[in-house]
Design a protein around this motif. Structure first.
Motif, PDB file in Angstrom:
ATOM      1  N   LEU A  14      29.627   5.189  18.341  1.00 33.91           N
ATOM      2  CA  LEU A  14      30.116   4.202  17.374  1.00 33.91           C
ATOM      3  C   LEU A  14      31.147   4.816  16.431  1.00 33.91           C
ATOM      4  CD1 LEU A  14      26.727   2.465  16.612  1.00 33.91           C
ATOM      5  CD2 LEU A  14      28.728   1.350  17.624  1.00 33.91           C
ATOM      6  N   VAL A  15      30.861   6.006  15.930  1.00 30.64           N
ATOM      7  CA  VAL A  15      31.798   6.667  15.008  1.00 30.64           C
ATOM      8  C   VAL A  15      33.123   6.949  15.717  1.00 30.64           C
ATOM      9  CG1 VAL A  15      32.220   8.766  13.650  1.00 30.64           C
ATOM     10  CG2 VAL A  15      30.002   7.630  13.534  1.00 30.64           C
ATOM     11  N   ALA A  16      33.049   7.362  16.960  1.00 29.30           N
ATOM     12  CA  ALA A  16      34.270   7.658  17.715  1.00 29.30           C
ATOM     13  C   ALA A  16      35.149   6.422  17.878  1.00 29.30           C
ATOM     14  CB  ALA A  16      33.904   8.232  19.080  1.00 29.30           C
ATOM     15  N   GLU A  17      34.556   5.240  17.811  1.00 31.60           N
ATOM     16  CA  GLU A  17      35.294   3.993  18.005  1.00 31.60           C
ATOM     17  C   GLU A  17      35.808   3.355  16.714  1.00 31.60           C
ATOM     18  OE1 GLU A  17      36.176   2.659  20.967  1.00 31.60           O
ATOM     19  OE2 GLU A  17      35.345   4.494  21.824  1.00 31.60           O
ATOM     20  N   ILE A  18      35.501   3.942  15.561  1.00 30.96           N
ATOM     21  CA  ILE A  18      35.989   3.363  14.301  1.00 30.96           C
ATOM     22  C   ILE A  18      37.504   3.572  14.259  1.00 30.96           C
ATOM     23  CG2 ILE A  18      35.906   3.391  11.780  1.00 30.96           C
ATOM     24  CD1 ILE A  18      33.079   4.613  12.023  1.00 30.96           C
ATOM     25  N   PRO A  19      38.272   2.486  14.177  1.00 30.85           N
ATOM     26  CA  PRO A  19      39.737   2.627  14.200  1.00 30.85           C
ATOM     27  C   PRO A  19      40.289   3.311  12.946  1.00 30.85           C
ATOM     28  CG  PRO A  19      39.078   0.320  14.512  1.00 30.85           C
ATOM     29  CD  PRO A  19      37.852   1.090  14.124  1.00 30.85           C
ATOM     30  N   ARG A  20      41.400   3.955  13.095  1.00 35.39           N
ATOM     31  CA  ARG A  20      42.105   4.559  11.963  1.00 35.39           C
ATOM     32  C   ARG A  20      42.376   3.466  10.934  1.00 35.39           C
ATOM     33  NH1 ARG A  20      45.911   9.195  11.687  1.00 35.39           N
ATOM     34  NH2 ARG A  20      45.029   9.604  13.731  1.00 35.39           N
ATOM     35  N   GLY A  21      42.121   3.760   9.682  1.00 38.35           N
ATOM     36  CA  GLY A  21      42.355   2.793   8.612  1.00 38.35           C
ATOM     37  C   GLY A  21      41.174   1.878   8.338  1.00 38.35           C
ATOM     38  N   LYS A  22      40.102   2.003   9.110  1.00 40.49           N
ATOM     39  CA  LYS A  22      38.898   1.189   8.922  1.00 40.49           C
ATOM     40  C   LYS A  22      37.734   2.105   8.595  1.00 40.49           C
ATOM     41  CE  LYS A  22      40.927  -2.630  10.136  1.00 40.49           C
ATOM     42  NZ  LYS A  22      41.173  -3.700   9.216  1.00 40.49           N
ATOM     43  N   VAL A  23      36.699   1.544   7.994  1.00 38.57           N
ATOM     44  CA  VAL A  23      35.491   2.304   7.685  1.00 38.57           C
ATOM     45  C   VAL A  23      34.263   1.483   8.081  1.00 38.57           C
ATOM     46  CG1 VAL A  23      36.523   3.602   5.776  1.00 38.57           C
ATOM     47  CG2 VAL A  23      35.346   1.448   5.312  1.00 38.57           C
ATOM     48  N   MET A  24      33.137   2.179   8.195  1.00 42.19           N
ATOM     49  CA  MET A  24      31.836   1.542   8.395  1.00 42.19           C
ATOM     50  C   MET A  24      30.863   2.237   7.465  1.00 42.19           C
ATOM     51  SD  MET A  24      31.450   1.000  12.496  1.00 42.19           S
ATOM     52  CE  MET A  24      30.099  -0.159  12.299  1.00 42.19           C
ATOM     53  N   THR A  25      29.826   1.528   7.060  1.00 44.51           N
ATOM     54  CA  THR A  25      28.800   2.146   6.225  1.00 44.51           C
ATOM     55  C   THR A  25      27.726   2.787   7.103  1.00 44.51           C
ATOM     56  OG1 THR A  25      27.379   0.194   6.088  1.00 44.51           O
ATOM     57  CG2 THR A  25      29.149   0.402   4.422  1.00 44.51           C
ATOM     58  N   TRP A  48      25.314  16.914   9.694  1.00 41.27           N
ATOM     59  CA  TRP A  48      25.114  18.036  10.607  1.00 41.27           C
ATOM     60  C   TRP A  48      25.738  17.796  11.977  1.00 41.27           C
ATOM     61  CZ3 TRP A  48      23.744  21.947   7.882  1.00 41.27           C
ATOM     62  CH2 TRP A  48      22.960  21.765   6.742  1.00 41.27           C
ATOM     63  N   GLY A  49      26.447  16.687  12.148  1.00 41.53           N
ATOM     64  CA  GLY A  49      26.926  16.293  13.464  1.00 41.53           C
ATOM     65  C   GLY A  49      28.220  16.934  13.904  1.00 41.53           C
ATOM     66  N   ASP A  50      28.704  16.429  15.005  1.00 43.77           N
ATOM     67  CA  ASP A  50      29.929  16.917  15.639  1.00 43.77           C
ATOM     68  C   ASP A  50      31.102  16.832  14.661  1.00 43.77           C
ATOM     69  OD1 ASP A  50      32.221  17.317  17.160  1.00 43.77           O
ATOM     70  OD2 ASP A  50      31.585  15.989  18.787  1.00 43.77           O
ATOM     71  N   PRO A  51      31.683  17.963  14.270  1.00 43.03           N
ATOM     72  CA  PRO A  51      32.778  17.944  13.289  1.00 43.03           C
ATOM     73  C   PRO A  51      34.077  17.358  13.837  1.00 43.03           C
ATOM     74  CG  PRO A  51      32.472  20.158  14.118  1.00 43.03           C
ATOM     75  CD  PRO A  51      31.352  19.322  14.703  1.00 43.03           C
ATOM     76  N   ASN A  52      34.140  17.109  15.128  1.00 43.26           N
ATOM     77  CA  ASN A  52      35.354  16.555  15.719  1.00 43.26           C
ATOM     78  C   ASN A  52      35.412  15.041  15.645  1.00 43.26           C
ATOM     79  OD1 ASN A  52      36.449  19.106  16.578  1.00 43.26           O
ATOM     80  ND2 ASN A  52      34.823  19.136  18.089  1.00 43.26           N
ATOM     81  N   LEU A  53      34.360  14.414  15.157  1.00 45.95           N
ATOM     82  CA  LEU A  53      34.348  12.961  14.998  1.00 45.95           C
ATOM     83  C   LEU A  53      34.912  12.584  13.624  1.00 45.95           C
ATOM     84  CD1 LEU A  53      30.904  12.092  16.591  1.00 45.95           C
ATOM     85  CD2 LEU A  53      33.162  11.629  17.519  1.00 45.95           C
ATOM     86  N   PRO A  54      35.429  11.373  13.481  1.00 43.92           N
ATOM     87  CA  PRO A  54      36.047  10.966  12.205  1.00 43.92           C
ATOM     88  C   PRO A  54      35.014  10.520  11.161  1.00 43.92           C
ATOM     89  CG  PRO A  54      36.257   9.191  13.788  1.00 43.92           C
ATOM     90  CD  PRO A  54      35.625  10.347  14.519  1.00 43.92           C
ATOM     91  N   TRP A  55      34.198  11.444  10.700  1.00 41.35           N
ATOM     92  CA  TRP A  55      33.133  11.118   9.738  1.00 41.35           C
ATOM     93  C   TRP A  55      33.696  10.611   8.421  1.00 41.35           C
ATOM     94  CZ3 TRP A  55      28.774  10.383  11.941  1.00 41.35           C
ATOM     95  CH2 TRP A  55      28.388  11.148  13.047  1.00 41.35           C
ATOM     96  N   GLN A  56      34.959  10.901   8.113  1.00 39.35           N
ATOM     97  CA  GLN A  56      35.562  10.410   6.879  1.00 39.35           C
ATOM     98  C   GLN A  56      35.672   8.891   6.893  1.00 39.35           C
ATOM     99  OE1 GLN A  56      37.221  12.059   9.247  1.00 39.35           O
ATOM    100  NE2 GLN A  56      39.154  11.012   9.636  1.00 39.35           N
ATOM    101  N   ARG A  57      35.475   8.276   8.039  1.00 40.01           N
ATOM    102  CA  ARG A  57      35.509   6.815   8.152  1.00 40.01           C
ATOM    103  C   ARG A  57      34.140   6.189   7.935  1.00 40.01           C
ATOM    104  NH1 ARG A  57      39.241   7.058  13.543  1.00 40.01           N
ATOM    105  NH2 ARG A  57      41.017   8.057  12.511  1.00 40.01           N
ATOM    106  N   VAL A  58      33.146   7.020   7.642  1.00 43.45           N
ATOM    107  CA  VAL A  58      31.797   6.528   7.364  1.00 43.45           C
ATOM    108  C   VAL A  58      31.558   6.671   5.865  1.00 43.45           C
ATOM    109  CG1 VAL A  58      29.347   6.765   7.889  1.00 43.45           C
ATOM    110  CG2 VAL A  58      31.053   7.269   9.656  1.00 43.45           C
ATOM    111  N   VAL A  59      31.231   5.563   5.223  1.00 45.45           N
ATOM    112  CA  VAL A  59      31.113   5.543   3.769  1.00 45.45           C
ATOM    113  C   VAL A  59      29.763   4.976   3.342  1.00 45.45           C
ATOM    114  CG1 VAL A  59      33.610   5.323   3.427  1.00 45.45           C
ATOM    115  CG2 VAL A  59      32.205   3.265   3.612  1.00 45.45           C
ATOM    116  N   LYS A  60      29.456   5.190   2.068  1.00 47.01           N
ATOM    117  CA  LYS A  60      28.258   4.587   1.484  1.00 47.01           C
ATOM    118  C   LYS A  60      28.507   3.096   1.294  1.00 47.01           C
ATOM    119  CE  LYS A  60      27.903   7.067  -2.231  1.00 47.01           C
ATOM    120  NZ  LYS A  60      27.421   7.776  -3.413  1.00 47.01           N
TER     121      LYS A  60
END
Length: 79
Positions: A14-25, A48-60
């Protein structure tokens, strides 16, 4: 807490599929991965997960990055 590998894999996908410019909680990811009350588990996977995924797109749920966001990558701004 041990995380089910299947749940972790769903979160990663799911995280890998978050488009650039979008976020998910964290809560949205938990629900889409099949465990709607597991937002904190998703947070642990993110921390603690894969650092190559766009975790910056996951927000509170308030739209901010989690405290202790582990990696600041070039081009990533903290709100």
């Amino acid at each position: 807490m041990e995380v089910n590998d299947d749940f972790r894999s769903r979160v990663y996908a799911l995280v890998a599929e978050i488009p650039r410019g979008k976020v998910m909680t964290y809560g949205q990811l938990a629900a889409l991965a099949g465990s709607p009350y597991a937002a904190r588990v998703v947070g642990g996977i993110a921390h603690w997960g894969d650092p190559n995924l766009p975790w910056q797109r996951v927000v509170k749920k308030d739209g901010s990055l989690a405290e202790g966001y582990p990696v600041v990558r070039p081009g990533i701004k903290k709100p």
